[in-house]
Motif scaffolding. Structure first.
Motif, mmCIF file in Angstrom:
data_model
loop_
_atom_site.group_PDB
_atom_site.id
_atom_site.type_symbol
_atom_site.label_atom_id
_atom_site.label_comp_id
_atom_site.label_asym_id
_atom_site.label_seq_id
_atom_site.Cartn_x
_atom_site.Cartn_y
_atom_site.Cartn_z
ATOM 1 N N ASN A 96 6.538 1.591 3.206
ATOM 2 C CA ASN A 96 7.539 1.310 2.377
ATOM 3 C C ASN A 96 7.029 1.866 0.993
ATOM 4 O OD1 ASN A 96 8.950 0.025 4.323
ATOM 5 N ND2 ASN A 96 7.676 -1.972 3.916
ATOM 6 N N PHE A 97 5.846 2.298 0.783
ATOM 7 C CA PHE A 97 5.089 2.796 -0.354
ATOM 8 C C PHE A 97 4.946 4.044 -0.370
ATOM 9 C CE2 PHE A 97 4.360 -1.810 -0.274
ATOM 10 C CZ PHE A 97 4.966 -2.224 -1.293
ATOM 11 N N ARG A 115 -1.724 -8.752 -1.405
ATOM 12 C CA ARG A 115 -1.105 -9.848 -1.947
ATOM 13 C C ARG A 115 -0.251 -10.805 -1.109
ATOM 14 N NH1 ARG A 115 1.564 -6.659 -7.029
ATOM 15 N NH2 ARG A 115 -0.379 -6.673 -8.185
ATOM 16 N N SER A 116 0.196 -10.380 -0.123
ATOM 17 C CA SER A 116 0.967 -11.147 1.025
ATOM 18 C C SER A 116 0.320 -11.802 1.991
ATOM 19 C CB SER A 116 2.051 -10.294 1.270
ATOM 20 O OG SER A 116 1.622 -9.151 2.263
ATOM 21 N N ARG A 147 -0.628 -5.875 9.412
ATOM 22 C CA ARG A 147 0.315 -5.995 8.041
ATOM 23 C C ARG A 147 0.346 -4.599 7.099
ATOM 24 N NH1 ARG A 147 4.084 -9.536 5.741
ATOM 25 N NH2 ARG A 147 4.487 -8.853 3.811
ATOM 26 N N ILE A 176 -2.758 -2.971 -1.894
ATOM 27 C CA ILE A 176 -2.428 -3.913 -2.924
ATOM 28 C C ILE A 176 -1.476 -4.895 -2.434
ATOM 29 C CG2 ILE A 176 -1.638 -4.633 -4.763
ATOM 30 C CD1 ILE A 176 -3.111 -1.889 -6.069
ATOM 31 N N HIS A 177 -0.244 -4.289 -1.987
ATOM 32 C CA HIS A 177 0.882 -5.325 -1.409
ATOM 33 C C HIS A 177 0.318 -5.915 -0.154
ATOM 34 C CE1 HIS A 177 4.610 -6.615 0.184
ATOM 35 N NE2 HIS A 177 4.981 -6.710 -1.218
ATOM 36 N N THR A 178 -0.533 -5.334 0.719
ATOM 37 C CA THR A 178 -1.001 -6.061 2.042
ATOM 38 C C THR A 178 -1.873 -7.304 1.588
ATOM 39 O OG1 THR A 178 -0.990 -3.957 3.227
ATOM 40 C CG2 THR A 178 -2.402 -5.758 4.223
ATOM 41 N N GLU A 234 -0.805 1.412 -3.132
ATOM 42 C CA GLU A 234 0.196 0.305 -3.363
ATOM 43 C C GLU A 234 0.289 -0.363 -2.172
ATOM 44 O OE1 GLU A 234 3.660 2.647 -4.368
ATOM 45 O OE2 GLU A 234 3.083 2.810 -6.445
ATOM 46 N N ALA A 235 0.313 0.388 -1.016
ATOM 47 C CA ALA A 235 0.147 -0.505 0.485
ATOM 48 C C ALA A 235 -0.914 -1.164 0.499
ATOM 49 C CB ALA A 235 0.345 0.605 1.339
ATOM 50 N N ARG A 273 -3.501 -13.422 1.281
ATOM 51 C CA ARG A 273 -3.432 -14.953 0.830
ATOM 52 C C ARG A 273 -3.423 -15.819 2.015
ATOM 53 N NH1 ARG A 273 1.824 -16.059 -2.922
ATOM 54 N NH2 ARG A 273 0.787 -13.940 -3.415
ATOM 55 N N GLU A 317 3.266 -2.270 6.046
ATOM 56 C CA GLU A 317 3.598 -1.962 4.516
ATOM 57 C C GLU A 317 3.495 -0.283 4.292
ATOM 58 O OE1 GLU A 317 4.609 -4.184 2.382
ATOM 59 O OE2 GLU A 317 4.451 -5.985 3.472
#
Length: 114
Positions: free
Chosen positions: A38-39, A51-52, A31, A47-49, A44-45, A55, A35
């Protein structure tokens, strides 16, 4: 805690933790690899990894934790020794939310030069 420990407990613990730990890490790293382009920053990548994909991993490991904790209600001591695996899963969850993101950040920083 008075957990019954048998000869098979440590084998079961190693097999389960290596199995699910490897699967969860592969899922998170895959994942993260999706990501990263994209960042602008690696931070940021990561953190977004989490978050999605984080979980998904958390709720999956929570399900395994509840399952192995429920084994403690068994009448057979050899099955009740599986509760030790639940304790190991707690430590696995802690590693997944602390060590794995740090390693992702450090390795991506060194490899991509961002």
């Amino acid at each position: 805690m008075d957990f019954p420990i048998f000869d098979y407990t440590h084998i079961f613990l190693v097999a389960v933790l290596f199995g699910i730990g490897t699967d969860y890490c592969i899922l998170l790293i895959h994942r993260f690899k999706e990501e990263l382009p994209n960042f602008e920053t690696v931070n940021e990548a990561v953190i977004h990894t989490f978050r999605s994909g984080g979980r998904t991993v958390f709720f999956s490991s929570l399900t395994v934790l509840v399952g192995f904790s429920a084994i403690g209600f068994s009448n057979f001591n050899i099955y009740r020794s599986g509760v030790g695996v639940a304790v190991g899963i707690v430590f696995l969850i802690l590693c997944l939310v602390t060590i794995v993101p740090i390693l992702m950040f450090i390795l991506a920083q060194n490899c991509s030069g961002r």
